[in-house]
Write a protein that holds these residues in place. Structure first.
Motif, PDB file in Angstrom:
ATOM      1  N   ASP A  87       0.853  -1.188   0.000  1.00 24.98           N
ATOM      2  CA  ASP A  87       0.000   0.000   0.000  1.00 24.98           C
ATOM      3  C   ASP A  87       0.889   1.238   0.000  1.00 24.98           C
ATOM      4  O   ASP A  87       1.873   1.303   0.749  1.00 24.98           O
ATOM      5  CB  ASP A  87      -0.898   0.020   1.241  1.00 24.98           C
ATOM      6  N   ILE A  88       0.546   2.209  -0.835  1.00 23.16           N
ATOM      7  CA  ILE A  88       1.281   3.474  -0.870  1.00 23.16           C
ATOM      8  C   ILE A  88       0.279   4.617  -0.850  1.00 23.16           C
ATOM      9  O   ILE A  88      -0.910   4.433  -1.133  1.00 23.16           O
ATOM     10  CB  ILE A  88       2.185   3.591  -2.122  1.00 23.16           C
ATOM     11  N   ALA A  89       0.759   5.813  -0.519  1.00 20.69           N
ATOM     12  CA  ALA A  89      -0.106   6.989  -0.478  1.00 20.69           C
ATOM     13  C   ALA A  89      -0.479   7.419  -1.891  1.00 20.69           C
ATOM     14  O   ALA A  89       0.252   7.153  -2.858  1.00 20.69           O
ATOM     15  CB  ALA A  89       0.603   8.124   0.252  1.00 20.69           C
ATOM     16  N   LEU A  90      -1.616   8.060  -2.020  1.00 21.34           N
ATOM     17  CA  LEU A  90      -2.065   8.561  -3.315  1.00 21.34           C
ATOM     18  C   LEU A  90      -1.024   9.515  -3.892  1.00 21.34           C
ATOM     19  O   LEU A  90      -0.573  10.444  -3.227  1.00 21.34           O
ATOM     20  CB  LEU A  90      -3.406   9.287  -3.156  1.00 21.34           C
ATOM     21  N   GLY A  91      -0.625   9.285  -5.138  1.00 22.16           N
ATOM     22  CA  GLY A  91       0.374  10.121  -5.796  1.00 22.16           C
ATOM     23  C   GLY A  91       1.788   9.607  -5.684  1.00 22.16           C
ATOM     24  O   GLY A  91       2.685  10.104  -6.368  1.00 22.16           O
ATOM     25  N   ASP A  92       2.021   8.606  -4.809  1.00 22.85           N
ATOM     26  CA  ASP A  92       3.359   8.036  -4.662  1.00 22.85           C
ATOM     27  C   ASP A  92       3.581   6.904  -5.655  1.00 22.85           C
ATOM     28  O   ASP A  92       2.645   6.425  -6.309  1.00 22.85           O
ATOM     29  CB  ASP A  92       3.556   7.485  -3.238  1.00 22.85           C
ATOM     30  N   THR A  93       4.818   6.460  -5.758  1.00 21.61           N
ATOM     31  CA  THR A  93       5.154   5.269  -6.525  1.00 21.61           C
ATOM     32  C   THR A  93       6.394   4.654  -5.891  1.00 21.61           C
ATOM     33  O   THR A  93       6.906   5.154  -4.888  1.00 21.61           O
ATOM     34  CB  THR A  93       5.380   5.584  -8.011  1.00 21.61           C
ATOM     35  N   PHE A 287      -1.101  -0.707  -4.271  1.00 25.15           N
ATOM     36  CA  PHE A 287      -2.421  -0.109  -4.096  1.00 25.15           C
ATOM     37  C   PHE A 287      -2.212   1.345  -3.686  1.00 25.15           C
ATOM     38  O   PHE A 287      -1.667   1.621  -2.618  1.00 25.15           O
ATOM     39  CB  PHE A 287      -3.221  -0.856  -3.034  1.00 25.15           C
ATOM     40  N   GLU A 288      -2.638   2.254  -4.548  1.00 21.87           N
ATOM     41  CA  GLU A 288      -2.361   3.680  -4.343  1.00 21.87           C
ATOM     42  C   GLU A 288      -3.569   4.373  -3.717  1.00 21.87           C
ATOM     43  O   GLU A 288      -4.634   4.478  -4.320  1.00 21.87           O
ATOM     44  CB  GLU A 288      -2.021   4.319  -5.691  1.00 21.87           C
ATOM     45  N   GLY A 289      -3.379   4.842  -2.498  1.00 21.06           N
ATOM     46  CA  GLY A 289      -4.460   5.524  -1.810  1.00 21.06           C
ATOM     47  C   GLY A 289      -5.560   4.575  -1.376  1.00 21.06           C
ATOM     48  O   GLY A 289      -5.355   3.363  -1.256  1.00 21.06           O
ATOM     49  N   ASP A 290      -6.744   5.124  -1.126  1.00 15.87           N
ATOM     50  CA  ASP A 290      -7.894   4.348  -0.672  1.00 15.87           C
ATOM     51  C   ASP A 290      -8.903   4.159  -1.788  1.00 15.87           C
ATOM     52  O   ASP A 290      -8.813   4.791  -2.845  1.00 15.87           O
ATOM     53  CB  ASP A 290      -8.589   5.059   0.502  1.00 15.87           C
ATOM     54  N   VAL A 291      -9.875   3.304  -1.534  1.00 17.48           N
ATOM     55  CA  VAL A 291     -11.015   3.182  -2.440  1.00 17.48           C
ATOM     56  C   VAL A 291     -11.791   4.502  -2.424  1.00 17.48           C
ATOM     57  O   VAL A 291     -12.008   5.082  -1.358  1.00 17.48           O
ATOM     58  CB  VAL A 291     -11.939   2.028  -2.005  1.00 17.48           C
ATOM     59  N   ARG A 314      -7.274   2.760  -7.317  1.00 16.68           N
ATOM     60  CA  ARG A 314      -6.109   3.061  -8.155  1.00 16.68           C
ATOM     61  C   ARG A 314      -4.979   2.090  -7.833  1.00 16.68           C
ATOM     62  O   ARG A 314      -4.682   1.838  -6.656  1.00 16.68           O
ATOM     63  CB  ARG A 314      -5.660   4.497  -7.951  1.00 16.68           C
ATOM     64  N   LEU A 315      -4.352   1.557  -8.877  1.00 13.54           N
ATOM     65  CA  LEU A 315      -3.284   0.572  -8.712  1.00 13.54           C
ATOM     66  C   LEU A 315      -2.107   0.883  -9.615  1.00 13.54           C
ATOM     67  O   LEU A 315      -2.230   1.612 -10.608  1.00 13.54           O
ATOM     68  CB  LEU A 315      -3.773  -0.845  -9.047  1.00 13.54           C
ATOM     69  N   GLN A 316      -0.967   0.289  -9.271  1.00  9.44           N
ATOM     70  CA  GLN A 316       0.209   0.260 -10.139  1.00  9.44           C
ATOM     71  C   GLN A 316       0.694  -1.186 -10.194  1.00  9.44           C
ATOM     72  O   GLN A 316       0.715  -1.874  -9.174  1.00  9.44           O
ATOM     73  CB  GLN A 316       1.309   1.171  -9.600  1.00  9.44           C
TER      74      GLN A 316
END
Length: 331
Positions: A87-93, A287-291, A314-316
């Motif tokens: 799991d990562i924060a929204l906008g991170d990679t 998994f980027e951010g929450d649902v 959102r996923l990568q």
């Protein structure tokens, strides 16, 4: 059961999904989740459509809190053997190093000289593909105003649906990356132990490490179908419980789950066996951010008098393709 806060409901839903219900049964857990949703909507005593509409974003926040860990856990449970999930924060990679499995060339060195070609340890960076998955769900106005919308069932069905779609993307990505053309060694035809062992031997010799055999349940079943094969008692137990052996001639065997698309067609080719060096999980998922839970339209906007909601995740994803692998294409 007393009223619970959002964090407690999130944990209860998570435990319920994983089957950890020692301290409560499924009915009481579902009832608790239902009650906190109604409480957040201002409808704890009696369903009131207008109160719900005033407090709907509080309900959306609860659904997000429950769905976010459950979706990731559902995918992790099914693909843990060969997928890394974070799991990562929204906008991170995040960057992943991919090891080049070619061995160094070792040559003879004459006494008093140093005439050898220099070689460099080269690793690559895994390219991550970003994408967003979503689903739209609607309810009829009459069902909604009568309080007949089952939010628990909606959450459970969404979690399973996201799991199925993410799984389909994962396994199709693996099949595309590990194509026959890019294989270090490949064989086509009816399964033969000797041919399979040759693939394993070549991959292990080239990579300098043990190999793992991957395939769907149908493909892996071929490993024990050859005429004259006499399974040991432990093999029979594994076949009974998994549909295939867990070890084959010293090689670990890992099943790639099969999926069915919307046309009820199997997604993966059941005629392919992959031989890949051990040591890394071949799929990386972030998994980027929450649902995200949003209202798309309400009956005042739609002429068909329906409530419509959208759920997005959102996923990568990246496929850590081995530089050395083998493919057996079964006839």
């Amino acid at each position: 059961m007393p009223s619970l806060n959002i964090q407690e409901v999130r944990e209860m839903a998570y435990d319920l999904y994983k089957g950890r219900t020692a301290n409560f049964d499924k009915n009481s857990a579902n009832e608790a989740i239902k009650n906190i949703i109604l409480e957040a909507a201002g409808c704890a005593d009696k369903w009131d459509m207008y109160k719900f509409m005033d407090n709907k974003y509080k309900v959306f926040a609860i659904m997000r809190e429950i769905l976010t860990p459950v979706v990731a856990e559902a995918v992790n449970n099914r693909f843990d053997a060969w997928v890394d999930i974070e799991d990562i924060a929204l906008g991170d990679t995040k960057e992943f190093d991919v090891l080049n499995q070619d061995l160094f060339e070792i040559g003879y060195v004459a006494d008093g000289t140093s005439e050898l070609r220099r070689q460099k340890l080269v690793n690559g960076k895994l390219a991550m593909t970003q994408f967003q998955l979503g689903a739209k769900i609607y309810t009829e106005f009459d069902d909604f105003r009568r309080g007949r919308v089952d939010f628990n069932q909606m959450i459970d069905r969404l979690a399973l649906s996201f799991e199925a779609k993410i799984g389909e993307i994962i396994v199709k990505g693996v099949e595309t990356a590990y194509d026959k053309k890019g294989a270090f060694t490949n064989v086509a035809g009816a399964f033969a132990t000797e041919e399979m062992l040759k693939i394993v031997q070549k991959v292990e010799a080239k990579a300098g490490q043990e190999a793992v055999i991957y395939g769907t349940k149908v493909a892996l079943a071929e490993l024990v179908k050859e005429e004259g094969f006499v399974p040991a008692e432990s093999d029979l137990e594994e076949i009974k419980h998994m549909g295939h052996v867990g070890m084959w001639h010293g090689c670990k065997v890992v099943e790639i789950p099969q999926f069915i698309n919307r046309k009820d067609q199997l997604v993966l080719n059941d005629n392919l066996l992959y031989v890949i060096p051990n040591g890394t999980k071949i799929v990386k998922i972030l998994f980027e951010g929450d649902v995200d839970v949003i209202e798309v339209a309400d009956p005042a906007v739609r002429k068909d008098m329906q409530f419509e909601y959208m759920f997005m995740r959102r996923l990568q994803m990246g496929i850590a393709k081995a530089s050395v692998y083998g493919v057996y294409q079964l006839a």
